[in-house]
Enzyme design. Structure first.
Site, PDB file in Angstrom:
ATOM      1  N   ASP A 188       0.823  -1.224   0.063  1.00 34.72           N
ATOM      2  CA  ASP A 188       0.094  -0.053  -0.104  1.00 34.72           C
ATOM      3  C   ASP A 188       0.708   1.098  -0.104  1.00 34.72           C
ATOM      4  O   ASP A 188       0.188   2.390   0.463  1.00 34.72           O
ATOM      5  CB  ASP A 188      -0.848   0.018   1.103  1.00 34.72           C
ATOM      6  CG  ASP A 188      -0.295  -0.253   2.510  1.00 34.72           C
ATOM      7  OD1 ASP A 188       1.029  -0.004   2.455  1.00 34.72           O
ATOM      8  OD2 ASP A 188      -0.728  -0.680   3.498  1.00 34.72           O
ATOM      9  N   GLU A 198      -0.141  -9.010  -1.051  1.00 36.29           N
ATOM     10  CA  GLU A 198      -1.038  -8.329   0.149  1.00 36.29           C
ATOM     11  C   GLU A 198      -1.859  -7.594  -0.094  1.00 36.29           C
ATOM     12  O   GLU A 198      -2.146  -6.597   0.401  1.00 36.29           O
ATOM     13  CB  GLU A 198       0.362  -7.826   1.143  1.00 36.29           C
ATOM     14  CG  GLU A 198      -0.462  -7.658   2.469  1.00 36.29           C
ATOM     15  CD  GLU A 198       0.762  -6.962   3.423  1.00 36.29           C
ATOM     16  OE1 GLU A 198       1.567  -7.812   3.977  1.00 36.29           O
ATOM     17  OE2 GLU A 198       0.582  -5.615   3.538  1.00 36.29           O
ATOM     18  N   GLU A 225      -2.264   5.071   2.527  1.00 42.93           N
ATOM     19  CA  GLU A 225      -2.100   3.535   2.316  1.00 42.93           C
ATOM     20  C   GLU A 225      -3.345   2.954   1.804  1.00 42.93           C
ATOM     21  O   GLU A 225      -3.434   2.286   0.927  1.00 42.93           O
ATOM     22  CB  GLU A 225      -1.506   2.876   3.256  1.00 42.93           C
ATOM     23  CG  GLU A 225       0.118   3.002   3.819  1.00 42.93           C
ATOM     24  CD  GLU A 225       0.396   4.290   4.294  1.00 42.93           C
ATOM     25  OE1 GLU A 225       1.541   4.540   4.760  1.00 42.93           O
ATOM     26  OE2 GLU A 225      -0.549   5.006   5.183  1.00 42.93           O
ATOM     27  N   HIS A 259       5.338   5.623  14.344  1.00 39.79           N
ATOM     28  CA  HIS A 259       6.087   6.659  13.322  1.00 39.79           C
ATOM     29  C   HIS A 259       4.816   7.046  12.142  1.00 39.79           C
ATOM     30  O   HIS A 259       4.993   7.816  11.294  1.00 39.79           O
ATOM     31  CB  HIS A 259       6.860   5.847  12.518  1.00 39.79           C
ATOM     32  CG  HIS A 259       6.366   4.700  11.627  1.00 39.79           C
ATOM     33  ND1 HIS A 259       6.343   3.391  12.217  1.00 39.79           N
ATOM     34  CD2 HIS A 259       6.018   4.538  10.572  1.00 39.79           C
ATOM     35  CE1 HIS A 259       5.807   2.516  11.251  1.00 39.79           C
ATOM     36  NE2 HIS A 259       5.713   3.347  10.100  1.00 39.79           N
ATOM     37  N   ARG A 277       2.030   8.829   9.925  1.00 42.01           N
ATOM     38  CA  ARG A 277       1.694  10.116   9.839  1.00 42.01           C
ATOM     39  C   ARG A 277       0.337  10.495  10.412  1.00 42.01           C
ATOM     40  O   ARG A 277       0.374  11.615  11.079  1.00 42.01           O
ATOM     41  CB  ARG A 277       1.628  10.515   8.226  1.00 42.01           C
ATOM     42  CG  ARG A 277       2.761  10.309   7.248  1.00 42.01           C
ATOM     43  CD  ARG A 277       2.484  10.501   5.912  1.00 42.01           C
ATOM     44  NE  ARG A 277       3.518  10.019   4.900  1.00 42.01           N
ATOM     45  CZ  ARG A 277       4.289  11.169   4.541  1.00 42.01           C
ATOM     46  NH1 ARG A 277       3.892  12.591   4.967  1.00 42.01           N
ATOM     47  NH2 ARG A 277       5.283  11.109   3.734  1.00 42.01           N
ATOM     48  N   HIS A 317      12.046   5.934  14.150  1.00 42.80           N
ATOM     49  CA  HIS A 317      11.935   6.274  12.871  1.00 42.80           C
ATOM     50  C   HIS A 317      12.881   7.403  12.370  1.00 42.80           C
ATOM     51  O   HIS A 317      13.010   8.443  13.231  1.00 42.80           O
ATOM     52  CB  HIS A 317      10.513   6.377  12.235  1.00 42.80           C
ATOM     53  CG  HIS A 317      10.121   6.260  10.744  1.00 42.80           C
ATOM     54  ND1 HIS A 317      10.589   7.415   9.907  1.00 42.80           N
ATOM     55  CD2 HIS A 317       9.982   5.208  10.183  1.00 42.80           C
ATOM     56  CE1 HIS A 317      10.266   6.891   8.715  1.00 42.80           C
ATOM     57  NE2 HIS A 317       9.805   5.862   8.741  1.00 42.80           N
TER      58      HIS A 317
END
Length: 382
Positions: A98, A120, A134, A210, A212, A243
């Site tokens: 994604d 996936e 995503e 991490h 967004r 990250h």
């Protein structure tokens, strides 16, 4: 007989962990020429996975820039793929999951009228802004793909409800295949902080945070709850591979930087992360991949998000969705630390994500698609 060219495209660390074993499985098939293209959407973390698995890239777009935007990632990847596809002339392009690389790779293949295989496939939250970007990326790729490799029956059912075109296969998740080679009892960490930990005498919690959508108040609340956990349980050690995002690193340092028994370390490679999880008490994460990896090692997972596209693990009992509020995150961690029955129930639940044969199933399905084998392959059953 002319070999069929399969071009696997990926650009981030999580994609590489799940795709390199498939690239290598395809390379072992007599009728397939397996090619690998990196976009370099992530650089340092991507390269470490390639080194661990000893995999060489046939093409590397190296698109990463400082403070890159989603638009710049996507456009540079599409433009780079233009040249790669023209030169390689693949019969099939494989993308994973994604990411912006996933969408760009699928769209570039579509522009060249080359079939796309989506590894996936079928994960859904049904909120296009969470996870962002995503959820929209995977929706768009599902509309492009000709072959859909769904990890679980529930993922496949999502695709059937959407009436996607092409063939749907239930394969299990390729990350379980990867873990067969990365986790070892005699493993020694390159990160010396991890070698110094007393995994036998202390309860180690592995943390990642991490995404967004967690920037700002959600991340501050999550990390504040983790700080309280460390301060109130003297036998707990927290390991947080932070990250590389400047926003994430600044927040982590501000809230957790001087807290005793909290170890902020640089990102670790796939071998170190898998072996860290294997030695931990449990995992707290907003990552997607760790929701699959930790249950395979018998480790409970507290998901630091409001929703998950992996409900199978929630249903199986290996994962608990605790959200992003301070009180909820703290309560979730305390339950595992203070209630042995609750911990055992999660630690011993069955992993719904695979049996380590996903790459074989996907390669078999690709051969069947090209007429290289007579029968459709058997699917993964939980």
């Amino acid at each position: 007989m002319k070999k069929r060219k399969v071009l696997s495209v990926f650009g981030t660390r999580p994609e590489a962990i799940k795709m390199v074993p498939l690239v290598q499985e395809l390379s072992a098939r007599d009728g397939i020429e397996s090619l690998c293209c990196l976009t370099g959407q992530h650089r340092q973390m991507l390269d470490s996975v390639m080194q661990v698995f000893g995999q060489r890239a046939d093409y590397d777009l190296n698109i990463m820039q400082q403070q890159q935007s989603l638009s710049s990632i996507t456009t540079r990847a599409i433009l780079g793929m233009e040249q790669v596809i023209s030169e390689a002339a693949p019969d099939l392009v494989l993308v994973h999951g994604d990411t912006s690389t996933t969408f760009a790779g699928a769209l570039a293949a579509f522009y060249h009228k080359i079939p796309v295989g989506h590894v996936e496939a079928g994960l859904r939250t049904y909120d296009i802004y969470s996870p962002f970007p995503e959820e929209m990326n995977r929706l768009l790729v599902s509309d492009i793909a000709a072959l859909h490799f769904a990890p679980t029956p529930a993922n496949a059912e999502n695709l059937r409800k959407e009436a996607v075109r092409g063939e749907i296969f239930v394969t299990g998740n390729t990350v379980i295949d990867a873990m067969k080679t990365t986790v070892r009892k005699d493993f020694r960490f390159a990160t010396q902080t991890l070698n110094a930990l007393d995994f036998a005498g202390r309860r180690v919690i592995t943390v990642t945070c991490h995404r967004r959508e967690n920037y700002g108040k959600p991340m501050r609340d999550i990390l504040s709850a983790i700080r309280t956990v460390a301060q109130t349980h003297e036998d707990v050690e927290v390991v947080y591979p932070v990250h590389l995002s400047p926003a994430v690193r600044a927040c982590a340092q501000e809230i957790l930087g001087n807290v005793p028994r909290v170890h902020l370390i640089d990102p670790v490679d796939v071998e170190e992360m898998h072996n860290l999880i294997a030695r931990s008490c449990f995992v707290m994460t907003d990552s997607g991949g760790l929701q699959e990896e930790a249950p395979a090692l018998g480790k409970p997972v507290l998901v630091l998000r409001r929703e998950t596209e992996r409900p199978e693990a929630v249903a199986a009992g290996t994962v608990r969705l605790v959200g992003v509020e301070y009180a909820d995150v703290l309560a979730g961690a305390n339950a595992l630390l203070e209630n042995p029955a609750a911990y055992d129930a999660m630690a011993h639940a069955a992993n719904p994500y695979g049996d380590g044969k996903a790459c074989k199933r996907i390669a078999d399905a690709i051969e069947w698609h090209f007429g290289l084998r007579p029968c459709r392959p058997e699917e993964f059953h939980q």
